[in-house]
Design an enzyme around this catalytic site. Sequence first.
Site, PDB file in Angstrom:
ATOM      1  N   ASP A  68       7.972   6.493  15.892  1.00  0.00           N
ATOM      2  CA  ASP A  68       7.271   6.491  14.601  1.00  0.00           C
ATOM      3  C   ASP A  68       6.512   7.797  14.356  1.00  0.00           C
ATOM      4  O   ASP A  68       5.688   7.885  13.444  1.00  0.00           O
ATOM      5  CB  ASP A  68       6.328   5.294  14.445  1.00  0.00           C
ATOM      6  CG  ASP A  68       5.797   5.165  13.020  1.00  0.00           C
ATOM      7  OD1 ASP A  68       6.564   5.415  12.074  1.00  0.00           O
ATOM      8  OD2 ASP A  68       4.601   4.863  12.844  1.00  0.00           O
ATOM      9  N   ARG A  73       0.828  -1.208   0.000  1.00  0.00           N
ATOM     10  CA  ARG A  73       0.000   0.000   0.000  1.00  0.00           C
ATOM     11  C   ARG A  73       0.868   1.266   0.000  1.00  0.00           C
ATOM     12  O   ARG A  73       0.369   2.371  -0.154  1.00  0.00           O
ATOM     13  CB  ARG A  73      -0.973  -0.004   1.177  1.00  0.00           C
ATOM     14  CG  ARG A  73      -0.340   0.199   2.503  1.00  0.00           C
ATOM     15  CD  ARG A  73      -1.281   0.076   3.684  1.00  0.00           C
ATOM     16  NE  ARG A  73      -0.521  -0.258   4.859  1.00  0.00           N
ATOM     17  CZ  ARG A  73       0.195   0.602   5.572  1.00  0.00           C
ATOM     18  NH1 ARG A  73       0.202   1.874   5.249  1.00  0.00           N
ATOM     19  NH2 ARG A  73       0.898   0.212   6.605  1.00  0.00           N
TER      20      ARG A  73
HETATM   21  O1  0GZ Z   1       2.769   1.712   8.004  1.00  0.00           O
HETATM   22  C1  0GZ Z   1       2.904   2.834   7.442  1.00  0.00           C
HETATM   23  O2  0GZ Z   1       1.999   3.402   6.826  1.00  0.00           O
HETATM   24  C2  0GZ Z   1       4.227   3.460   7.470  1.00  0.00           C
HETATM   25  C3  0GZ Z   1       4.565   4.341   6.445  1.00  0.00           C
HETATM   26  C4  0GZ Z   1       5.835   4.829   6.388  1.00  0.00           C
HETATM   27  C5  0GZ Z   1       6.282   5.662   5.280  1.00  0.00           C
HETATM   28  O3  0GZ Z   1       5.438   6.104   4.499  1.00  0.00           O
HETATM   29  O4  0GZ Z   1       7.512   5.842   5.157  1.00  0.00           O
HETATM   30  O5  0GZ Z   1       6.739   4.537   7.354  1.00  0.00           O
HETATM   31  C6  0GZ Z   1       6.435   3.717   8.416  1.00  0.00           C
HETATM   32  O6  0GZ Z   1       7.333   3.489   9.251  1.00  0.00           O
HETATM   33  C7  0GZ Z   1       5.148   3.169   8.469  1.00  0.00           C
END
Ligand code: 0GZ
Length: 317
Positions: free
Chosen positions: A270, A143
């Site tokens: 995060d 995704r």
């Molecule tokens: O699970 C997610 O949507 C996500 C997205 C991103 C990113 O878009 O880099 O980074 C993450 O650590 C987690």
Amino acid sequence: MAEELTIAHGETSGGFEKTPGWLDWYDGPSKPAFQVPAGAVDAHCHVFGPGEQFPYAPERKYTPCDASADQLFALRDRLGFERNVVVQATCHGADNRALVDVLRRSEGRARGVATVRRDVTAEQLAELHEAGVRGVRFNFVKRLVDRVPTESLGEIVEKIAPLGWHVVIYFEAEDLPDLYDFFSSIPTDVVVDHMGRPDVTKDPDGPEFGLFLRFMRENPNVWTKVSCPERLSVTGPRALDGEQHAYTDVVPFARRVVEEFPDRVLWGTDWPHPNLKDHMPDDGLLVDYIPQIAVTPALQHKLLVDNPRRLYWSEGD
Ligand SMILES: O=C(O)c1cc(C(=O)O)oc(=O)c1
């Protein structure tokens, strides 16, 4: 270094429109009850834009609200961390300008993980290294990105290995069987984002998480971030409204990893938590989750200080 724009919380500048339903990061996090040890590193966080200065990539799968370097540093100070590891977010594609800006602005208190393409040059890598980048991220979450062939990723590994960099991989548990051999073939250190996203409704002693533990056992160069309980949790309770025992369904998974691999685990907020659909955590309460998964001061020190320092500040401060 670009001058920082003042961005209001929840705003997206530069004429970009947030993805419908986007949840903005939590403004005014609580002061954690758990005091992180001196020198602690938030080893997984991002910056978004600001869009006006650092436009979002045309190939992105989502458009976030801005989350600037100054807003990240304010969070760092509020939570009691000394340093950050900033990971290139997929909404910026392979344009690392926002990442480089936060690293340069941090006065040595941030390191970065970039996204690069197979045609990246030695000069570009040297410039990223000088700014504080120490790794590249390969993303396999469908995704978030279009799949890049493993041959291209192999070429990137050959280019970054001489710099002493490592590879950060983001994938979902159901994809590990297919990717296992490729991941095991990477010769550099490898860091798995968010424990490889286990399905926490399953048994931590069952085959799915068992494969992840085997992957770490068989490959002593593999580390993992025991981060993102807010993404993985199904039953909560959430890190909101003063909750001190948040995300208890994720605890057995993370605690297991911390106790079996105490020298190869990292933790990060995060922030600003892209793509959460259900709730946006209070980051202060997320810090209060740490003592549930690293239950002694010795484990906490490895997780928050020794391990990230070894991986990201190996040449000293
Ligand atoms: O699970 C997610 O949507 C996500 C997205 C991103 C990113 O878009 O880099 O980074 C993450 O650590 C987690």
